[in-house]
Scaffold this motif. Structure first.
Motif, mmCIF file in Angstrom:
data_model
loop_
_atom_site.group_PDB
_atom_site.id
_atom_site.type_symbol
_atom_site.label_atom_id
_atom_site.label_comp_id
_atom_site.label_asym_id
_atom_site.label_seq_id
_atom_site.Cartn_x
_atom_site.Cartn_y
_atom_site.Cartn_z
ATOM 1 N N ASP A 48 19.161 125.302 89.521
ATOM 2 C CA ASP A 48 19.504 124.920 88.410
ATOM 3 C C ASP A 48 18.613 123.958 87.750
ATOM 4 O O ASP A 48 19.018 123.328 86.893
ATOM 5 N N CYS A 49 17.306 124.150 88.114
ATOM 6 C CA CYS A 49 16.647 122.970 87.693
ATOM 7 C C CYS A 49 16.148 123.111 86.185
ATOM 8 O O CYS A 49 16.194 124.272 85.600
ATOM 9 N N THR A 50 15.544 122.100 85.682
ATOM 10 C CA THR A 50 14.653 122.291 84.540
ATOM 11 C C THR A 50 13.439 121.256 84.616
ATOM 12 O O THR A 50 13.393 120.451 85.417
ATOM 13 N N TYR A 51 12.454 121.823 84.014
ATOM 14 C CA TYR A 51 11.159 121.378 84.155
ATOM 15 C C TYR A 51 10.600 121.122 82.877
ATOM 16 O O TYR A 51 10.740 122.265 81.845
ATOM 17 N N GLU A 52 10.312 119.850 82.354
ATOM 18 C CA GLU A 52 9.975 119.757 80.712
ATOM 19 C C GLU A 52 8.822 118.788 80.578
ATOM 20 O O GLU A 52 8.725 117.758 81.319
ATOM 21 N N VAL A 53 7.880 119.403 79.727
ATOM 22 C CA VAL A 53 6.880 118.242 79.270
ATOM 23 C C VAL A 53 7.190 118.303 77.611
ATOM 24 O O VAL A 53 6.887 119.272 77.041
ATOM 25 N N PRO A 54 7.593 117.139 77.028
ATOM 26 C CA PRO A 54 7.969 117.133 75.819
ATOM 27 C C PRO A 54 6.839 116.999 74.836
ATOM 28 O O PRO A 54 5.662 116.501 75.368
ATOM 29 N N ALA A 55 6.742 117.168 73.628
ATOM 30 C CA ALA A 55 5.808 117.024 72.608
ATOM 31 C C ALA A 55 5.232 115.448 72.638
ATOM 32 O O ALA A 55 6.207 114.701 72.958
ATOM 33 N N THR A 56 4.127 115.166 72.512
ATOM 34 C CA THR A 56 3.547 114.038 72.716
ATOM 35 C C THR A 56 3.977 113.020 71.562
ATOM 36 O O THR A 56 3.952 111.725 71.774
ATOM 37 N N SER A 68 8.963 121.399 72.439
ATOM 38 C CA SER A 68 8.312 120.880 73.573
ATOM 39 C C SER A 68 6.955 121.703 74.236
ATOM 40 O O SER A 68 6.774 122.938 73.761
ATOM 41 N N LEU A 69 6.147 120.967 74.934
ATOM 42 C CA LEU A 69 5.099 121.771 75.408
ATOM 43 C C LEU A 69 5.249 122.644 76.350
ATOM 44 O O LEU A 69 4.917 123.840 76.478
ATOM 45 N N ILE A 70 6.312 122.320 77.210
ATOM 46 C CA ILE A 70 7.141 122.980 78.414
ATOM 47 C C ILE A 70 8.485 122.673 78.300
ATOM 48 O O ILE A 70 8.888 121.523 78.433
ATOM 49 N N HIS A 71 9.450 123.721 78.551
ATOM 50 C CA HIS A 71 10.911 123.616 78.694
ATOM 51 C C HIS A 71 11.365 124.695 79.601
ATOM 52 O O HIS A 71 11.754 125.650 78.772
ATOM 53 N N ASP A 72 11.508 124.380 80.840
ATOM 54 C CA ASP A 72 11.461 125.710 81.716
ATOM 55 C C ASP A 72 12.927 125.386 82.723
ATOM 56 O O ASP A 72 12.847 124.450 83.161
ATOM 57 N N ARG A 73 13.449 126.520 82.811
ATOM 58 C CA ARG A 73 14.514 126.612 83.748
ATOM 59 C C ARG A 73 13.976 127.423 84.860
ATOM 60 O O ARG A 73 12.693 127.720 84.707
#
Length: 173
Positions: A48-56, A68-73
């Motif tokens: 049930d994870c999330t991995y995110e790299v928001p916009a700078t 977001s640059l990355i927003h993955d389940r």
């Protein structure tokens, strides 16, 4: 990619976990990424994870409402790893060489069954004769598991006002 990680029951009370254990886990995660052992890295995440790299320019923005640059389940994270490992992924073939430094690790809160953790990072990347440095802070929710921890949430906030030259990240932070 296997998906045998389950939402674990805490292997022990979070109150007894010390920072050195968390640091060792974060060092393991960094080594797996630097060695491009990405299938093993994704197994560090809960289902049930999330991995995110928001916009700078908007690191605190709600990823459901903004770019977001990355927003993955978990499923998208697994697909990202499969794509990165293919020769057709021109941005990462041959793969970047990276070296990570993880520091200033702090347990910021102890919840009933998880820990909130912050850690600063420096990622040095060498690709096609070009050397780039990425700096920022990781925010984790870690769940104790029998062998180590599992990552329920990871947010990597870059301390950059922009990304040069292409405005994207083609490797794992």
């Amino acid at each position: 990619m296997t998906t045998n990680a389950t939402a674990p029951v805490a292997a022990r009370p979070v109150a007894g976990i010390i920072r050195a254990e968390v640091e060792d886990f974060l060092f393991l995660e960094a080594a797996l990424i630097d060695d491009w052992r990405l299938e093993e890295w994704v197994e560090l995440f809960t289902l049930d994870c999330t991995y995110e790299v928001p916009a700078t320019d908007a690191p605190a923005a709600d990823p459901g409402l903004t770019w977001s640059l990355i927003h993955d389940r978990r499923t998208m994270l697994e697909q990202r790893i499969i794509r990165l490992k293919k020769p057709e992924a021109h941005a990462e073939f041959p793969h970047s060489q990276t070296s990570r430094i993880i520091g200033n690790v702090r347990i910021t809160d102890r919840l009933d069954e998880s820990l909130l953790v912050q850690a600063n990072f420096i990622v040095s990347r060498m690709k096609a004769g070009k050397f780039d440095t990425y700096v920022g802070r990781h925010y984790y929710e870690l769940v104790p598991a029998p062998e180590h921890f599992l990552i329920r949430h990871k947010k990597s906030v870059l301390a950059h006002d922009r990304l040069d030259p292409q405005g994207k990240i083609s490797f794992v932070l």
